[in-house]
Design an enzyme around this catalytic site. Structure first.
Site, PDB file in Angstrom:
ATOM      1  N   CYS A 115       0.822  -1.222   0.000  1.00  0.00           N
ATOM      2  CA  CYS A 115       0.000   0.000   0.000  1.00  0.00           C
ATOM      3  C   CYS A 115       0.855   1.271   0.000  1.00  0.00           C
ATOM      4  CB  CYS A 115      -0.934   0.002   1.190  1.00  0.00           C
ATOM      5  SG  CYS A 115      -2.018  -1.427   1.224  1.00  0.00           S
ATOM      6  N   HIS A 247      -3.391   7.378   2.250  1.00  0.00           N
ATOM      7  CA  HIS A 247      -3.755   6.015   1.871  1.00  0.00           C
ATOM      8  C   HIS A 247      -5.102   5.700   2.538  1.00  0.00           C
ATOM      9  CE1 HIS A 247      -3.883   1.834   1.173  1.00  0.00           C
ATOM     10  NE2 HIS A 247      -3.565   1.470   2.407  1.00  0.00           N
ATOM     11  N   ASN A 277     -10.204  -0.049   0.222  1.00  0.00           N
ATOM     12  CA  ASN A 277      -8.741   0.067   0.209  1.00  0.00           C
ATOM     13  C   ASN A 277      -8.223  -0.536  -1.102  1.00  0.00           C
ATOM     14  OD1 ASN A 277      -5.998  -0.240   0.582  1.00  0.00           O
ATOM     15  ND2 ASN A 277      -6.147  -0.999   2.680  1.00  0.00           N
TER      16      ASN A 277
HETATM   17  O1  UT7 Z   1      -3.657  -0.998   3.598  1.00  0.00           O
HETATM   18  C1  UT7 Z   1      -2.839  -1.638   4.513  1.00  0.00           C
HETATM   19  C2  UT7 Z   1      -3.084  -1.105   5.822  1.00  0.00           C
HETATM   20  N1  UT7 Z   1      -4.252  -1.721   6.419  1.00  0.00           N
HETATM   21  C3  UT7 Z   1      -4.627  -1.306   7.605  1.00  0.00           C
HETATM   22  O2  UT7 Z   1      -4.066  -0.392   8.152  1.00  0.00           O
HETATM   23  C4  UT7 Z   1      -5.760  -1.981   8.315  1.00  0.00           C
HETATM   24  C5  UT7 Z   1      -5.694  -1.601   9.762  1.00  0.00           C
HETATM   25  N2  UT7 Z   1      -6.662  -2.295  10.588  1.00  0.00           N
HETATM   26  C6  UT7 Z   1      -7.978  -2.008  10.520  1.00  0.00           C
HETATM   27  O3  UT7 Z   1      -8.425  -1.206   9.728  1.00  0.00           O
HETATM   28  C7  UT7 Z   1      -8.861  -2.682  11.537  1.00  0.00           C
HETATM   29  O4  UT7 Z   1      -8.077  -3.388  12.464  1.00  0.00           O
HETATM   30  C8  UT7 Z   1      -9.890  -3.641  10.891  1.00  0.00           C
HETATM   31  C9  UT7 Z   1     -10.954  -2.848  10.175  1.00  0.00           C
HETATM   32  C10 UT7 Z   1      -9.201  -4.587   9.959  1.00  0.00           C
HETATM   33  C11 UT7 Z   1     -10.601  -4.456  11.985  1.00  0.00           C
HETATM   34  O5  UT7 Z   1     -11.206  -3.583  12.929  1.00  0.00           O
HETATM   35  P1  UT7 Z   1     -10.999  -3.844  14.478  1.00  0.00           P
HETATM   36  O6  UT7 Z   1     -11.792  -2.853  15.193  1.00  0.00           O
HETATM   37  O7  UT7 Z   1      -9.504  -3.847  14.719  1.00  0.00           O
HETATM   38  O8  UT7 Z   1     -11.650  -5.259  14.683  1.00  0.00           O
HETATM   39  P2  UT7 Z   1     -10.988  -6.604  15.238  1.00  0.00           P
HETATM   40  O9  UT7 Z   1     -10.073  -7.194  14.223  1.00  0.00           O
HETATM   41  O10 UT7 Z   1     -10.446  -6.363  16.611  1.00  0.00           O
HETATM   42  O11 UT7 Z   1     -12.264  -7.517  15.342  1.00  0.00           O
HETATM   43  C12 UT7 Z   1     -13.349  -7.169  16.234  1.00  0.00           C
HETATM   44  C13 UT7 Z   1     -14.443  -8.200  16.050  1.00  0.00           C
HETATM   45  C14 UT7 Z   1     -13.945  -9.636  16.091  1.00  0.00           C
HETATM   46  O12 UT7 Z   1     -14.909 -10.422  16.750  1.00  0.00           O
HETATM   47  P3  UT7 Z   1     -14.717 -10.837  18.300  1.00  0.00           P
HETATM   48  O13 UT7 Z   1     -13.426 -11.616  18.356  1.00  0.00           O
HETATM   49  O14 UT7 Z   1     -14.637  -9.543  19.062  1.00  0.00           O
HETATM   50  O15 UT7 Z   1     -15.930 -11.646  18.597  1.00  0.00           O
HETATM   51  C15 UT7 Z   1     -13.910 -10.046  14.636  1.00  0.00           C
HETATM   52  O16 UT7 Z   1     -14.082 -11.418  14.442  1.00  0.00           O
HETATM   53  O17 UT7 Z   1     -15.070  -8.025  14.776  1.00  0.00           O
HETATM   54  C16 UT7 Z   1     -15.109  -9.284  14.091  1.00  0.00           C
HETATM   55  N3  UT7 Z   1     -15.044  -9.038  12.663  1.00  0.00           N
HETATM   56  C17 UT7 Z   1     -16.127  -8.815  11.911  1.00  0.00           C
HETATM   57  N4  UT7 Z   1     -17.430  -8.759  12.226  1.00  0.00           N
HETATM   58  C18 UT7 Z   1     -18.294  -8.508  11.220  1.00  0.00           C
HETATM   59  C19 UT7 Z   1     -13.947  -8.980  11.880  1.00  0.00           C
HETATM   60  N5  UT7 Z   1     -14.316  -8.717  10.608  1.00  0.00           N
HETATM   61  C20 UT7 Z   1     -15.666  -8.624  10.615  1.00  0.00           C
HETATM   62  C21 UT7 Z   1     -16.617  -8.365   9.613  1.00  0.00           C
HETATM   63  N6  UT7 Z   1     -17.909  -8.308   9.962  1.00  0.00           N
HETATM   64  N7  UT7 Z   1     -16.259  -8.135   8.329  1.00  0.00           N
END
Ligand code: UT7
Length: 320
Positions: A115, A247, A277
C-alpha cells in the site's frame, strides 16, 4: 538552476462493477453497520476478468496524458506500483510501455511495497527528475486486490477494492515536489502479507493474511511520526498544509491523522467510503478525484502519505 518535479496531470480507472456492504451481507457473516462503523467503507469496485492491473493502468494513463496535455512519446520512465501484477515478468510497466508504443525508456514495477507502493514510486520518480536524468515520469498505482483476498475471510475481504490511478511528473525549475520520505521495518513482516512465493505450494499461500488490530496501532504511531518528520524537514507548520491525501485503509485512521494536523475533514481527500482500500492505487485515485472535481487547486500544499505490508511507509509534500 535547481530542477524540481511537478504534477503535470492525473488520471484514474475504476472497474464497472460495484459491490456494496449489503451485497457482502448475503455472502458472509458480516453487516453493513459493522463495516461502516469499523472501517468507513460502504462499497468497492471489483474487477471483471478483463479489468487487469495492466488494462486499468493503461486507461488511467490515457486520462493523465490528456490532463498533462502530452503524448506518450514524452514519457522518459514508467513505474507501476502493484502487488497484483499481470505476471512475475514481464513487468506490468513493460507491458504498458509496449501498449503505449514508447520502447526504450526504463520501465519497471514496484511489487512488494504494497500500500506504500505509490509513494515509493513517486519518490523514485522525483529523485530521477531532480537529478536531471529524466524529464517526464509516468507513475501508476494499479491493483486487483479482489484476486488476493480470501472471499471466505470476512476480516480482510470486506476491506479491499480494485482500481488504478496515474500521475505524470515533469521537470520544472520551481517546486513542485518539496520532499519525499520513505521508511520500512521488516520486523513487522508478518502483520500484513500475501505469502505466496516462487516454489511454494500455491493453495496454502495465495491469500492475504493480516493482523488488523496490530497494524492499526502501528499505523497510527508511524504516521504521526512521519507527519512530524515531513513538516520539520520543510520548516512548515501543519496549518500551512491545504490537503491531506492519505492512503485509504480505515476511516478511523484517516480521522486520527486529520486531527493530528488540526485539519477539517473537508480538507482530506477521501475515497474510502466509495472505493475501499485499493492498496497502491488509493493515493493517486484520491488525488485524481479531488483534482478533477476542482477541490484541489494549483498552488495548494498537499501532504501525501501511505503505509502497508513490509511494513513500508512514506510521505510526500507537494506544491500542486
Ligand atoms: O492498507 C494496509 C493497511 N491496512 C490497515 O491499516 C488496516 C488496519 N486495521 C484495521 O483497519 C482494523 O483493524 C480492521 C478494520 C481490519 C478491523 O477492525 P478492528 O476494530 O480492529 O476489529 P478486530 O479485528 O479487533 O475484530 C473485532 C471483532 C472480532 O470479533 P470478536 O473476536 O470480538 O468476537 C472479529 O471477528 O469483529 C469481528 N469481525 C467482523 N465482524 C463482522 C472482523 N471482521 C468482521 C466483519 N464483519 N467483516
Amino acid at each position: 538552476m535547481a530542477t524540481y518535479s511537478q504534477i503535470l496531470g492525473t488520471g484514474s480507472y475504476l472497474p464497472v462493477k460495484i459491490v456494496t456492504n449489503y451485497d457482502l451481507e448475503k455472502m458472509l457473516d458480516t453487516s453493513h453497520d459493522w463495516i461502516v462503523e469499523r472501517t468507513g467503507i460502504r462499497q468497492r469496485h471489483i474487477a471483471a476478468e478483463h479489468e487487469t492491473a495492466l488494462m486499468m493502468a493503461e486507461c488511467a494513463t490515457h486520462q493523465a496524458l490528456t490532463a498533462a496535455d502530452i503524448t506518450p512519446s514524452h514519457i522518459d520512465m514508467i513505474i507501476v506500483a502493484t502487488t497484483t501484477p499481470e505476471k512475475l515478468y514481464p513487468s506490468t510497466a513493460c507491458l504498458l510501455q509496449q501498449r503505449l508504443g514508447v520502447a526504450g525508456c526504463p520501465a519497471f514495477d514496484l511489487n512488494s511495497t504494497a500500500c506504500a507502493g505509490f509513494i515509493y514510486a513517486f519518490s523514485i520518480a522525483d529523485q530521477y527528475i531532480r537529478s536531471g536524468t529524466v524529464k517526464t515520469v509516468l507513475v501508476i498505482g494499479s491493483e486487483v486486490m479482489s484476486r488476493v483476498v480470501d472471499w471466505q475471510d470476512r476480516a480482510t475481504c470486506v476491506l479491499f477494492g480494485d482500481g488504478a490511478g496515474a500521475v505524470i511528473l515533469g521537470a520544472q525549475n520551481k517546486p513542485g515536489v518539496l520532499s519525499t520520505h520513505l521508511h520500512a521495518d521488516g520486523t513487522y513482516g508478518d502483520v500484513l502479507a500475501v505469502p505466496i512465493g516462487v516454489g511454494k505450494p500455491v493453495a496454502q499461500y495465495t491469500y492475504m493474511t493480516m493482523k488488523g488490530n496490530q497494524l492499526f496501532k502501528i499505523a497510527v504511531n508511524i504516521l504521526g511520526q512521519l507527519f512530524d518528520e515531513t513538516l520539520t524537514v520543510n520548516g512548515i507548520h501543519k496549518s500551512e498544509v491545504d490537503w491531506l491525501v492519505p492512503h485509504q485503509a480505515n476511516m478511523r485512521i484517516i480521522h486520527g491523522m486529520a486531527k493530528k494536523l488540526a485539519m477539517p475533514l473537508d480538507r482530506v481527500a477521501i475515497t474510502l467510503d466509495e472505493q475501499g482500500n485499493t492498496s497502491a492505487a488509493s493515493i493517486p485515485l484520491a488525488l485524481d478525484k479531488a483534482v478533477r472535481d476542482g477541490r484541489i487547486q494549483r498552488g495548494q500544499l498537499l501532504l501525501l502519505e501511505g503505509f502497508g505490508g513490509g511494513l513500508t511507509w512514506g510521505s510526500a509534500l507537494v506544491r500542486y
